[in-house]
Enzyme design. Sequence first.
Site, PDB file in Angstrom:
ATOM      1  N   GLU A  84      -5.076  17.811   2.254  1.00 46.14           N
ATOM      2  CA  GLU A  84      -5.106  17.959   3.709  1.00 46.14           C
ATOM      3  C   GLU A  84      -3.699  18.187   4.236  1.00 46.14           C
ATOM      4  O   GLU A  84      -3.490  18.322   5.425  1.00 46.14           O
ATOM      5  CB  GLU A  84      -5.801  16.758   4.369  1.00 46.14           C
ATOM      6  CG  GLU A  84      -4.981  15.496   4.489  1.00 46.14           C
ATOM      7  CD  GLU A  84      -4.367  15.332   5.865  1.00 46.14           C
ATOM      8  OE1 GLU A  84      -3.594  16.222   6.246  1.00 46.14           O
ATOM      9  OE2 GLU A  84      -4.649  14.330   6.529  1.00 46.14           O
ATOM     10  N   CYS A 116      -9.428  13.094   2.943  1.00 44.41           N
ATOM     11  CA  CYS A 116      -9.240  12.525   1.596  1.00 44.41           C
ATOM     12  C   CYS A 116     -10.364  12.886   0.624  1.00 44.41           C
ATOM     13  O   CYS A 116     -10.373  12.410  -0.515  1.00 44.41           O
ATOM     14  CB  CYS A 116      -9.094  11.009   1.695  1.00 44.41           C
ATOM     15  SG  CYS A 116      -7.753  10.531   2.776  1.00 44.41           S
ATOM     16  N   HIS A 245     -12.316   5.210  -2.705  1.00 47.79           N
ATOM     17  CA  HIS A 245     -11.132   5.767  -2.051  1.00 47.79           C
ATOM     18  C   HIS A 245     -10.237   4.600  -1.622  1.00 47.79           C
ATOM     19  O   HIS A 245     -10.724   3.621  -1.066  1.00 47.79           O
ATOM     20  CB  HIS A 245     -11.585   6.606  -0.843  1.00 47.79           C
ATOM     21  CG  HIS A 245     -10.459   6.987   0.056  1.00 47.79           C
ATOM     22  ND1 HIS A 245      -9.288   7.528  -0.431  1.00 47.79           N
ATOM     23  CD2 HIS A 245     -10.294   6.884   1.409  1.00 47.79           C
ATOM     24  CE1 HIS A 245      -8.459   7.746   0.588  1.00 47.79           C
ATOM     25  NE2 HIS A 245      -9.043   7.366   1.706  1.00 47.79           N
TER      26      HIS A 245
END
Length: 413
Positions: A84, A116, A245
Site C-alpha cells: 500500500e 495490509c 495480521h
Amino acid sequence: MSPKSVGIDAMAFHGPECFIDMADLAVARGVEPAKYIKGLGQTAMAVPTPCEDTVSLAIAAGRKALDAFGIDPTQIGTLVVGTETGVDHSKPVATYVHEHLKLSSNCRSFETKHACLGGTAGLTAAVDWIASGRARGRKALVVAADIARYGLNTPGEPTQGAGAVAFVLSENPRLLEVDLDIYGDYTRQVMDFWRPLYSKYAFADGHYSINCYLDALAGSWSDAMGKPGAAAGMPIGNFDACFYHVPFVKMAQKAHHRHWEAELGRAVAKEDTGLMAKINASFEQRVGPWLRLNSEVGNIYTGSLFLALMDYLRQVDAAREGKAISLFAYGSGCGASMLLAKVAQGAAGFGTRLDPQADIDRRRRLDLAEYEAITRAGESVDGNDGPELDPSSWKLGAGVYYRGTRNHMRQYG
Ligand code: COA
C-alpha cells in the site's frame, strides 16, 4: 494436469538497517514504557531512512529468497508485489524488482493493493495460477513490502515499522502447502484506515480499526466454515499454530480470542475465568511463540502476517511436519482472508535459510533526535530534482538504494 500440492517453497525478510527502542520512544513521548512494551507488545521499531523505500526493500527481500533457496530467476513466471506504499500512481514496484532480480521478460508482473491484505491477495492469485496448471512448472515470486507511517506524535506512532517478506510459490513446495479447498473471504466498506493520494501518512481511527479487524476475522472464518470439509478441518484444536495480521503484537492476542469466539459461537467475557484460561493457554501454545520478529520489527503492514509465519518456520522441527496451521489476513477499508495450510515434509531442514535474526541484530539503534530527523527527511524525498541521496549519510551497508528523483524518474543504485 493441475497440481495437487501448491504452496510456499522459499521465504526471506529484509528490513531497514536502523531501529528505535520502544522504551526510548515512550520516554520521549511521556508515556509509560510498559504501554508500548506490554500494552502493544512491541520492543523495537524498524526505521527506514530516505534511501530505503518500498522498492529497495522489495528487491533485497526477493534476492535473499531466491539466493537462500537456490532458485534460478528464469524459473519465475509470475511476480507480484503486494503493497500500500507504492512509489508511483501508475508504474508498479514489481517492474523495478523484475529488473534488479533479472527475471525473464516472459514473466508477468503486477502490484496488488488492499492496505495490509495486498500480499495475501498476491499469494492467493499466485496459488490459483499454479493450481490451474497455467504456470506449467514455473514458480511465482510474491513480495509483501510496506512502510508503515503514521507520523511523529500521533497515536499510531508506536505502531510504525517497515520491511518486506518475499516468498516463492510452487508445486510440491519445500516449506508450506496451502489448502486449496478451505478458505474464507470478507469485504466491507469502512473508513478505519486510509491514505489519500496527497498524504504520506495514514489516517486511522485506531480503536474502530481494531473492531473492524475482529469483525472481518469472524466474517472470513464463517465463510471458510461453509466450505466442504471445513467442520472437520477448522477447529482450533487441529492447528499447531494460528497466524494473524500483526499491526502490533497484542493484536494477535485479541484476534485469537475472537477466533475462539467464532468457533464457540458466542462472546467470552473476562469474567468467564474457566474459558479465559483455556483461550489464554491456547494463545501461549499456538500464537505467542511466533511473534518475536514482529515485536522487533514493528508493523510492516502487508508483510506482518508472513513475518510471524517466518518466525514459526525458522523454529519448525521434524515433529511439526505435516501439521495444520491457520492464516488470517486483514486489510483496512476493509477486506480479509482466512487460509489453511500444512507444514511440508522436510521443512525442518530449511529453518536456518530463512532466519533473519542475524540481520535484525546488526541494525543500528537510533537516538530520538536521529529518528525524528530521518522521519522528517523522508517527507520531502519524493520531489523532482532534489539533492542526490547518499546512503552513507545514514551509515547504510551495501545494497540497492533509492538515490532521489531526476527528470521525474526514480533513481536506484
Ligand atoms: N502498562 C501496560 N499496558 C498498558 C499501559 C501500561 N502502563 N497503558 C496502556 N496499556 C495498554 C492498554 O490497556 C491497551 O491494551 P488493551 O487494548 O489490551 O486494553 C494497550 O496498552 C494500548 O493502549 P490504548 O490506550 O488503547 O492505546 P492508544 O489509544 O494510544 O491506541 C492504537 C492504540 C493501536 C489504537 C493506536 O496505536 C493506533 O491507532 N494504531 C494504528 C492503527 C492500528 O494499528 N490498527 C490495528 C488494526 S488494523
